[in-house]
Motif scaffolding. Structure first.
Motif, PDB file in Angstrom:
ATOM      1  N   LEU A 131      42.173  55.575  89.747  1.00 20.06           N
ATOM      2  CA  LEU A 131      41.763  57.400  90.342  1.00 20.06           C
ATOM      3  C   LEU A 131      40.291  56.813  90.657  1.00 20.06           C
ATOM      4  CD1 LEU A 131      44.363  59.732  88.186  1.00 20.06           C
ATOM      5  CD2 LEU A 131      44.473  58.560  90.148  1.00 20.06           C
ATOM      6  N   ASP A 132      39.341  56.040  89.957  1.00 15.86           N
ATOM      7  CA  ASP A 132      37.833  57.041  90.153  1.00 15.86           C
ATOM      8  C   ASP A 132      37.820  57.847  89.150  1.00 15.86           C
ATOM      9  OD1 ASP A 132      35.368  57.007  90.538  1.00 15.86           O
ATOM     10  OD2 ASP A 132      35.240  56.996  92.359  1.00 15.86           O
ATOM     11  N   VAL A 133      37.712  57.372  87.645  1.00 18.53           N
ATOM     12  CA  VAL A 133      37.520  58.381  87.120  1.00 18.53           C
ATOM     13  C   VAL A 133      35.910  60.261  87.548  1.00 18.53           C
ATOM     14  CG1 VAL A 133      39.337  58.501  85.865  1.00 18.53           C
ATOM     15  CG2 VAL A 133      36.519  57.441  84.596  1.00 18.53           C
ATOM     16  N   VAL A 134      35.462  58.608  87.878  1.00 18.94           N
ATOM     17  CA  VAL A 134      33.204  58.932  87.504  1.00 18.94           C
ATOM     18  C   VAL A 134      33.648  60.111  88.808  1.00 18.94           C
ATOM     19  CG1 VAL A 134      31.092  58.450  88.394  1.00 18.94           C
ATOM     20  CG2 VAL A 134      33.131  57.089  86.837  1.00 18.94           C
ATOM     21  N   SER A 135      34.258  59.901  89.976  1.00 17.38           N
ATOM     22  CA  SER A 135      34.186  60.871  91.376  1.00 17.38           C
ATOM     23  C   SER A 135      35.119  61.704  90.979  1.00 17.38           C
ATOM     24  CB  SER A 135      34.377  59.835  92.637  1.00 17.38           C
ATOM     25  OG  SER A 135      33.484  58.556  92.522  1.00 17.38           O
ATOM     26  N   HIS A 136      36.042  61.869  90.379  1.00 16.69           N
ATOM     27  CA  HIS A 136      37.140  62.984  90.374  1.00 16.69           C
ATOM     28  C   HIS A 136      37.548  63.049  89.201  1.00 16.69           C
ATOM     29  CE1 HIS A 136      37.647  61.897  94.643  1.00 16.69           C
ATOM     30  NE2 HIS A 136      37.141  60.863  94.308  1.00 16.69           N
ATOM     31  N   GLY A 137      36.764  63.481  88.141  1.00 17.52           N
ATOM     32  CA  GLY A 137      37.471  63.386  86.687  1.00 17.52           C
ATOM     33  C   GLY A 137      38.060  64.252  86.642  1.00 17.52           C
ATOM     34  N   VAL A 138      38.073  66.145  87.268  1.00 13.41           N
ATOM     35  CA  VAL A 138      38.587  67.541  87.102  1.00 13.41           C
ATOM     36  C   VAL A 138      39.855  66.839  87.494  1.00 13.41           C
ATOM     37  CG1 VAL A 138      39.561  69.268  88.057  1.00 13.41           C
ATOM     38  CG2 VAL A 138      36.983  68.870  87.243  1.00 13.41           C
ATOM     39  N   VAL A 139      40.473  65.758  88.780  1.00 15.15           N
ATOM     40  CA  VAL A 139      41.824  65.679  88.881  1.00 15.15           C
ATOM     41  C   VAL A 139      42.284  64.865  87.861  1.00 15.15           C
ATOM     42  CG1 VAL A 139      42.699  64.025  90.962  1.00 15.15           C
ATOM     43  CG2 VAL A 139      40.964  65.880  91.327  1.00 15.15           C
ATOM     44  N   ALA A 140      41.621  63.773  87.773  1.00 15.76           N
ATOM     45  CA  ALA A 140      41.754  62.936  86.920  1.00 15.76           C
ATOM     46  C   ALA A 140      42.497  63.153  85.547  1.00 15.76           C
ATOM     47  CB  ALA A 140      40.986  61.438  86.267  1.00 15.76           C
ATOM     48  N   LEU A 141      41.319  64.115  84.691  1.00 19.51           N
ATOM     49  CA  LEU A 141      41.796  65.156  84.128  1.00 19.51           C
ATOM     50  C   LEU A 141      43.060  65.906  84.281  1.00 19.51           C
ATOM     51  CD1 LEU A 141      41.094  65.720  81.138  1.00 19.51           C
ATOM     52  CD2 LEU A 141      39.694  67.372  82.384  1.00 19.51           C
ATOM     53  N   SER A 142      43.739  67.002  84.701  1.00 18.61           N
ATOM     54  CA  SER A 142      44.545  66.995  85.119  1.00 18.61           C
ATOM     55  C   SER A 142      46.051  66.211  85.344  1.00 18.61           C
ATOM     56  CB  SER A 142      44.365  68.193  86.459  1.00 18.61           C
ATOM     57  OG  SER A 142      44.305  67.430  87.219  1.00 18.61           O
ATOM     58  N   ALA A 143      45.855  65.030  85.616  1.00 21.74           N
ATOM     59  CA  ALA A 143      46.624  64.190  86.181  1.00 21.74           C
ATOM     60  C   ALA A 143      47.565  64.195  83.961  1.00 21.74           C
ATOM     61  CB  ALA A 143      46.363  63.107  87.003  1.00 21.74           C
ATOM     62  N   MET A 144      46.101  63.891  83.396  1.00 26.38           N
ATOM     63  CA  MET A 144      46.190  63.245  82.208  1.00 26.38           C
ATOM     64  C   MET A 144      46.827  64.432  81.486  1.00 26.38           C
ATOM     65  SD  MET A 144      45.756  60.026  81.842  1.00 26.38           S
ATOM     66  CE  MET A 144      45.760  60.385  80.125  1.00 26.38           C
ATOM     67  N   GLU A 145      47.112  64.929  81.438  1.00 26.59           N
ATOM     68  CA  GLU A 145      47.609  66.233  80.929  1.00 26.59           C
ATOM     69  C   GLU A 145      48.958  66.570  80.657  1.00 26.59           C
ATOM     70  OE1 GLU A 145      44.913  69.621  82.011  1.00 26.59           O
ATOM     71  OE2 GLU A 145      43.281  68.810  80.439  1.00 26.59           O
ATOM     72  N   GLU A 182      37.341  55.612  81.758  1.00 21.89           N
ATOM     73  CA  GLU A 182      38.779  56.314  81.876  1.00 21.89           C
ATOM     74  C   GLU A 182      39.795  56.242  80.306  1.00 21.89           C
ATOM     75  OE1 GLU A 182      37.507  53.765  85.233  1.00 21.89           O
ATOM     76  OE2 GLU A 182      37.018  53.211  83.339  1.00 21.89           O
ATOM     77  N   ARG A 183      38.530  55.654  79.273  1.00 15.79           N
ATOM     78  CA  ARG A 183      38.671  55.622  77.880  1.00 15.79           C
ATOM     79  C   ARG A 183      38.373  56.950  77.798  1.00 15.79           C
ATOM     80  NH1 ARG A 183      40.963  52.587  74.174  1.00 15.79           N
ATOM     81  NH2 ARG A 183      40.872  49.917  75.359  1.00 15.79           N
ATOM     82  N   ALA A 184      36.875  57.490  77.778  1.00 10.96           N
ATOM     83  CA  ALA A 184      36.275  58.709  77.606  1.00 10.96           C
ATOM     84  C   ALA A 184      37.223  59.324  77.753  1.00 10.96           C
ATOM     85  CB  ALA A 184      35.812  59.100  77.860  1.00 10.96           C
ATOM     86  N   LEU A 185      37.525  59.399  79.381  1.00 11.90           N
ATOM     87  CA  LEU A 185      38.545  61.141  80.062  1.00 11.90           C
ATOM     88  C   LEU A 185      40.030  60.497  79.329  1.00 11.90           C
ATOM     89  CD1 LEU A 185      38.036  62.178  83.347  1.00 11.90           C
ATOM     90  CD2 LEU A 185      41.175  62.082  82.480  1.00 11.90           C
ATOM     91  N   ALA A 186      40.742  59.507  79.058  1.00 13.21           N
ATOM     92  CA  ALA A 186      41.712  59.844  78.600  1.00 13.21           C
ATOM     93  C   ALA A 186      41.881  60.423  77.000  1.00 13.21           C
ATOM     94  CB  ALA A 186      42.524  58.527  78.446  1.00 13.21           C
ATOM     95  N   TRP A 187      40.531  59.995  76.034  1.00 14.40           N
ATOM     96  CA  TRP A 187      40.256  60.996  74.920  1.00 14.40           C
ATOM     97  C   TRP A 187      40.092  61.964  74.878  1.00 14.40           C
ATOM     98  CZ3 TRP A 187      42.327  60.332  70.376  1.00 14.40           C
ATOM     99  CH2 TRP A 187      42.600  58.448  70.020  1.00 14.40           C
ATOM    100  N   LEU A 188      39.203  62.911  75.925  1.00 19.44           N
ATOM    101  CA  LEU A 188      39.292  64.406  76.305  1.00 19.44           C
ATOM    102  C   LEU A 188      40.465  65.157  76.115  1.00 19.44           C
ATOM    103  CD1 LEU A 188      37.173  66.191  76.890  1.00 19.44           C
ATOM    104  CD2 LEU A 188      37.179  65.482  78.904  1.00 19.44           C
ATOM    105  N   ALA A 189      41.608  63.689  77.503  1.00 13.94           N
ATOM    106  CA  ALA A 189      42.211  65.172  77.113  1.00 13.94           C
ATOM    107  C   ALA A 189      43.177  64.736  76.378  1.00 13.94           C
ATOM    108  CB  ALA A 189      43.740  63.609  78.984  1.00 13.94           C
ATOM    109  N   ALA A 190      43.425  64.292  75.361  1.00 10.41           N
ATOM    110  CA  ALA A 190      44.487  63.709  74.761  1.00 10.41           C
ATOM    111  C   ALA A 190      43.767  64.733  73.219  1.00 10.41           C
ATOM    112  CB  ALA A 190      44.479  62.680  73.562  1.00 10.41           C
ATOM    113  N   LEU A 191      42.719  65.072  73.171  1.00  7.00           N
ATOM    114  CA  LEU A 191      41.985  66.189  72.156  1.00  7.00           C
ATOM    115  C   LEU A 191      42.199  67.497  72.576  1.00  7.00           C
ATOM    116  CD1 LEU A 191      38.724  64.250  71.088  1.00  7.00           C
ATOM    117  CD2 LEU A 191      40.953  64.465  69.615  1.00  7.00           C
TER     118      LEU A 191
END
Length: 199
Positions: free
Chosen positions: A137-151, A185-194
């Motif tokens: 997903l390229d979490v650096v450029s599309h972090g908001v979208v990746a975060l909502s997908a992880m949720e 990727e790991r940081a965003l996954a943890w952010l979504a989990a928390l």
């Protein structure tokens, strides 16, 4: 060019057998693309989505229908893309654009189609691995979208958060090792989990 949409729908189904979507100048493909973008009938646009051959030439036009003015056309575009296009055939920006429909589209039916594409097509393609999914997903450029997908994945309980995201005791023993292992990727996954934990 018939004025009756039903006639155009049947003509598209017949014409589709003659198309060669791999060739940019193919006259049938160009006619289908024209109808996909300009036809006033939602049924005609949906018929094109169903019948057009997918290639590098036609894919951007099909993706553009996920922003169609009609809800049923947007939903159908997601359904066609989920059924006929592999995750890796999309560019990173196309993946982000498609997933953004989950948060940005006002229609619950379209949101459900995005969610279905994510859970039933894209997630299995990543072998149920959250980090592999995020790498696509390229979490650096599309972090908001990746975060909502992880949720969405977390709500659907698609994976064991602690099992997939845990750091070993060797890594946790050293601050520099933690930083080295803390990929975007790991940081965003943890952010979504928390963010999904109860207060």
């Amino acid at each position: 060019k018939d004025k009756i949409p039903t006639v155009r729908v049947h003509a598209i189904a017949a014409l589709a057998r003659l198309q060669n979507p791999e060739e940019e100048d193919d006259i049938v493909t160009q006619a289908l693309l024209y109808r996909l973008e300009h036809d006033l009938s939602a049924d005609v646009r949906k018929s094109v989505l169903t019948n057009i051959g997918l290639s590098r030439t036609t894919l951007p036009a099909v993706i553009a229908r996920t922003r169609d003015v009609r809800e049923d056309v947007r939903r159908h575009a997601y359904t066609v893309l989920a059924a006929r296009v592999d995750l890796r055939a999309f560019s990173l920006s196309q993946r982000a654009q498609l997933l953004s429909g989950y948060k940005n589209d006002r229609s619950p039916r379209v949101q459900a189609a995005v969610k279905e594409m994510l859970l039933n097509t894209w997630w299995p393609r990543c072998n149920g691995n959250a980090l592999t999914f995020l790498e696509n997903l390229d979490v650096v450029s599309h972090g908001v979208v990746a975060l909502s997908a992880m949720e969405v994945l977390i709500q659907a309980q698609c994976f064991d958060i602690a099992g997939q995201l845990a750091l070993s005791s060797d890594v946790l023993a050293s601050a520099s090792a933690i930083v080295a292992h803390l990929t975007p990727e790991r940081a965003l996954a943890w952010l979504a989990a928390l963010s999904k934990q109860p207060d």
